[in-house]
Enzyme design. Structure first.
Site: not given
Length: 286
Positions: A229-231
């Protein structure tokens, strides 16, 4: 009447293990097909041992012949490549929830500023943005998402991607987490935007949290979506300075403005084949 074949303006983007002779070999194939290079950038990453190149070329050679020659070259160099028409609008599905700023900006830029996308649909888990999609003449698909309905909702989403021949999915403040299955199936073709407070201020009202901590910089990050997530690999970032005099509403307004700019740049660069994934990073050619 002229019998000469029409000239095409094509863009070639490639990556492969770095070794001597790559530029010479690629340029040779283009020259053999009457190609005139109009733009060229390349980068060798010593940390990954990979080489990246983007070339724009004008040629009257049939595209399938050039693709065949490049396929043969790709075999010799363990190369991945994409060949496309310069400026061809990329078939794009935009996903949103209730916030309109990113969706509105992308549709406005596509219509008025030649953002090279073809918005074939808007998907939202709330009905609020349907009038905005209708204003721009883009089909709207309301796909509600709950914990129980998420598998069916994602199946419907993937069905749309296939039926509409979607090449790019843009999460324009879509406030749902895509499953690992969707991330894997659409890998490298989903762009997300989020504020730069992550991971410092997660959850509800991040700007209020930031205001309470007296932050001095706000910003946004556009990245490819992965199961982490979001990486995912970052495409573009920007920041804007705020002061103690800015209240939460002003910070939200500035944050939305920087989100719009960052997402639009990321989408444009992807559509122009200027972004190549380099492990957990990206190479972005100007």
């Amino acid at each position: 009447m002229s019998t000469e074949p029409p000239t095409q303006h094509l863009v070639l983007a490639l990556s492969c293990p770095d070794r001597p002779g790559i530029v010479h070999a690629v340029s040779g194939v283009l020259a053999e097909h009457g190609g005139n290079i109009t733009e060229s950038q390349q980068f060798g990453d010593p940390s990954t041992g990979l080489f990246f190149m983007r070339v724009q070329v004008e040629t009257a050679a049939p595209r399938h012949e050039l693709e065949g020659a490049l396929t043969s070259l790709a075999h010799d160099f363990a190369m991945e490549f994409a060949l496309d028409e310069v400026g061809r609008p990329v078939r794009t599905l935009i996903m949103a929830s209730k916030d309109a700023h990113c969706l509105s900006d992308l549709l406005f830029r596509q219509r008025s500023q030649r953002l090279p996308i073809d918005p074939v649909g808007v998907v939202a888990n709330h009905p609020d943005l349907e009038p905005l999609a209708e204003f721009y003449g883009v089909p709207f698909h309301h796909i509600p998402v709950t914990q129980e309905s998420k598998p069916a909702a994602e199946a419907e989403l993937l069905g749309l991607v296939r039926d509409l021949d979607v090449e790019l999915v843009v999460l324009a403040r879509y406030m749902q987490i895509l499953s690992d299955t969707v991330c894997t199936e659409l890998a490298g073709n989903v762009i997300n935007i989020h504020h730069s407070f992550l991971p410092s201020f997660k959850g509800a009202r991040p700007y209020a949290q930031a205001h309470g901590r007296g932050v001095k910089l706000i910003g946004a990050t556009a990245h490819y979506v992965t199961a982490d997530l979001d990486e995912g690999p970052i495409i573009e970032q920007d920041v804007e300075r705020v002061t103690h005099a800015d209240d939460v509403a002003e910070m939200v307004a500035r944050g939305q403005d920087v989100e719009r700019r960052v997402l639009a740049r990321a989408v444009r660069w992807h559509a122009e084949h200027r972004v190549l994934v380099d492990g957990q990073r990206t190479v972005v050619f100007p």
